[in-house]
Write a protein that holds these residues in place. Structure first.
Motif, PDB file in Angstrom:
ATOM      1  N   LYS A  32       0.831  -1.218   0.000  1.00 49.75           N
ATOM      2  CA  LYS A  32       0.000   0.000   0.000  1.00 49.75           C
ATOM      3  C   LYS A  32       0.860   1.261   0.000  1.00 49.75           C
ATOM      4  N   ALA A  33       2.033   1.194   0.638  1.00 51.58           N
ATOM      5  CA  ALA A  33       2.924   2.362   0.676  1.00 51.58           C
ATOM      6  C   ALA A  33       3.416   2.727  -0.719  1.00 51.58           C
ATOM      7  N   PHE A  34       3.427   1.755  -1.636  1.00 51.74           N
ATOM      8  CA  PHE A  34       3.844   1.986  -3.020  1.00 51.74           C
ATOM      9  C   PHE A  34       2.661   2.211  -3.955  1.00 51.74           C
ATOM     10  N   SER A  35       1.463   1.785  -3.540  1.00 56.44           N
ATOM     11  CA  SER A  35       0.323   1.776  -4.458  1.00 56.44           C
ATOM     12  C   SER A  35      -0.734   2.831  -4.167  1.00 56.44           C
ATOM     13  N   GLU A  36      -0.613   3.560  -3.067  1.00 56.56           N
ATOM     14  CA  GLU A  36      -1.572   4.609  -2.725  1.00 56.56           C
ATOM     15  C   GLU A  36      -0.860   5.963  -2.730  1.00 56.56           C
ATOM     16  N   SER A  37      -1.376   6.866  -3.534  1.00 57.38           N
ATOM     17  CA  SER A  37      -0.728   8.164  -3.767  1.00 57.38           C
ATOM     18  C   SER A  37      -0.400   8.913  -2.475  1.00 57.38           C
ATOM     19  N   GLU A  38      -1.357   9.005  -1.551  1.00 53.59           N
ATOM     20  CA  GLU A  38      -1.151   9.786  -0.324  1.00 53.59           C
ATOM     21  C   GLU A  38      -0.031   9.192   0.530  1.00 53.59           C
ATOM     22  N   ARG A  39       0.004   7.876   0.607  1.00 58.68           N
ATOM     23  CA  ARG A  39       1.064   7.223   1.395  1.00 58.68           C
ATOM     24  C   ARG A  39       2.421   7.420   0.728  1.00 58.68           C
ATOM     25  N   LEU A  40       2.460   7.255  -0.584  1.00 57.74           N
ATOM     26  CA  LEU A  40       3.712   7.367  -1.334  1.00 57.74           C
ATOM     27  C   LEU A  40       4.337   8.751  -1.169  1.00 57.74           C
ATOM     28  N   GLU A  41       3.503   9.788  -1.218  1.00 57.47           N
ATOM     29  CA  GLU A  41       4.015  11.160  -1.062  1.00 57.47           C
ATOM     30  C   GLU A  41       4.667  11.382   0.300  1.00 57.47           C
ATOM     31  N   LYS A  42       4.249  10.644   1.308  1.00 62.51           N
ATOM     32  CA  LYS A  42       4.766  10.844   2.668  1.00 62.51           C
ATOM     33  C   LYS A  42       6.196  10.359   2.848  1.00 62.51           C
ATOM     34  N   TRP A  43       6.666   9.434   1.979  1.00 66.73           N
ATOM     35  CA  TRP A  43       7.994   8.882   2.212  1.00 66.73           C
ATOM     36  C   TRP A  43       8.896   8.853   0.991  1.00 66.73           C
ATOM     37  N   TRP A  44       8.358   9.033  -0.216  1.00 62.41           N
ATOM     38  CA  TRP A  44       9.171   8.895  -1.423  1.00 62.41           C
ATOM     39  C   TRP A  44      10.207  10.019  -1.496  1.00 62.41           C
ATOM     40  N   GLY A  45      11.423   9.662  -1.776  1.00 63.95           N
ATOM     41  CA  GLY A  45      12.507  10.631  -1.878  1.00 63.95           C
ATOM     42  C   GLY A  45      13.379  10.601  -0.647  1.00 63.95           C
ATOM     43  N   PRO A  46      14.604  11.096  -0.779  1.00 62.03           N
ATOM     44  CA  PRO A  46      15.534  11.068   0.356  1.00 62.03           C
ATOM     45  C   PRO A  46      15.112  12.005   1.485  1.00 62.03           C
ATOM     46  N   GLN A  47      15.739  11.826   2.645  1.00 66.65           N
ATOM     47  CA  GLN A  47      15.506  12.702   3.794  1.00 66.65           C
ATOM     48  C   GLN A  47      15.694  14.158   3.361  1.00 66.65           C
ATOM     49  N   GLY A  48      14.818  15.019   3.830  1.00 66.36           N
ATOM     50  CA  GLY A  48      14.939  16.447   3.526  1.00 66.36           C
ATOM     51  C   GLY A  48      14.284  16.859   2.211  1.00 66.36           C
ATOM     52  N   TRP A  49      13.621  15.924   1.542  1.00 66.44           N
ATOM     53  CA  TRP A  49      12.932  16.207   0.278  1.00 66.44           C
ATOM     54  C   TRP A  49      11.447  15.920   0.456  1.00 66.44           C
ATOM     55  N   GLU A  50      10.603  16.735  -0.184  1.00 66.17           N
ATOM     56  CA  GLU A  50       9.163  16.514  -0.191  1.00 66.17           C
ATOM     57  C   GLU A  50       8.734  16.137  -1.597  1.00 66.17           C
ATOM     58  N   THR A  51       7.819  15.183  -1.683  1.00 64.89           N
ATOM     59  CA  THR A  51       7.342  14.704  -2.980  1.00 64.89           C
ATOM     60  C   THR A  51       5.886  15.074  -3.176  1.00 64.89           C
ATOM     61  N   LYS A  52       5.566  15.498  -4.378  1.00 61.00           N
ATOM     62  CA  LYS A  52       4.186  15.791  -4.781  1.00 61.00           C
ATOM     63  C   LYS A  52       3.889  14.970  -6.031  1.00 61.00           C
TER      64      LYS A  52
END
Length: 173
Positions: A32-52
């Motif tokens: 689910k962390a890979f397949s749900e947009s809201e969850r993916l945005e919370k962790w995708w990318g290295p520390q100190g980066w925000e994903t949209k």
């Protein structure tokens, strides 16, 4: 070449980069962390980066277009930089497997010249209540693989998987 960091292991085999990481959560939750947009945005990318996620269609032939922005002033020249990618899903077997092509793109979704296209196969393997994620990234050539490894992809994946760990712990609490 094999490296290990925080239970993440990686090695190259010709033009393929293999990364493995075990998470203390069920396969369904990790998937689910890979397949749900809201969850993916919370962790995708290295520390100190925000994903949209600008577009997220988790289905065969669906498109995932995202941009990451460095929001950590401690990262010096990276602060304020933007990095975008686009995935095109080829195969999804819930909760076992995701296959997609990944491209470096601009914020409009246009491919960045001189950057490799990646074919990524992710397998989610249940292991006694934990989940091993095995990612095989195939490049067009060994040179393209080395280009991306030289950019710090293994360190970046390790950092973002630490963020995923924190999200999973929060969801299990």
């Amino acid at each position: 070449m094999t490296t290990q960091s925080n239970s993440l292991t990686s090695h190259t085999d010709g033009k393929v980069l293999v990364v493995e990481r075990t998470f203390n959560a069920t396969r369904e939750l990790v998937f689910k962390a890979f397949s749900e947009s809201e969850r993916l945005e919370k962790w995708w990318g290295p520390q100190g980066w925000e994903t949209k996620n600008l577009q997220f269609e988790f289905k065969t032939n669906g498109v995932w277009h995202y941009c990451m922005t460095c929001v950590d002033k401690e990262q010096g020249d990276f602060y304020g930089q933007k990095s975008c990618g686009k995935g095109i899903y080829h195969e999804i077997v819930e909760p076992e497997k995701i296959v997609y092509t990944d491209l470096f793109v601009d914020d409009q979704g246009n491919a960045v010249q001189d950057m490799p296209e990646l074919l990524i196969t992710m397998n989610f393997v249940e292991q006694e209540g934990k989940t091993m994620v095995i990612t095989r990234t195939e490049f067009a050539s060994e040179e393209a693989l080395q280009q991306v490894v030289g950019m710090g992809v293994v360190e970046g994946v390790s950092s973002q998987y630490e963020r995923l760990d924190a999200l999973l712990e929060e969801q299990l609490a």
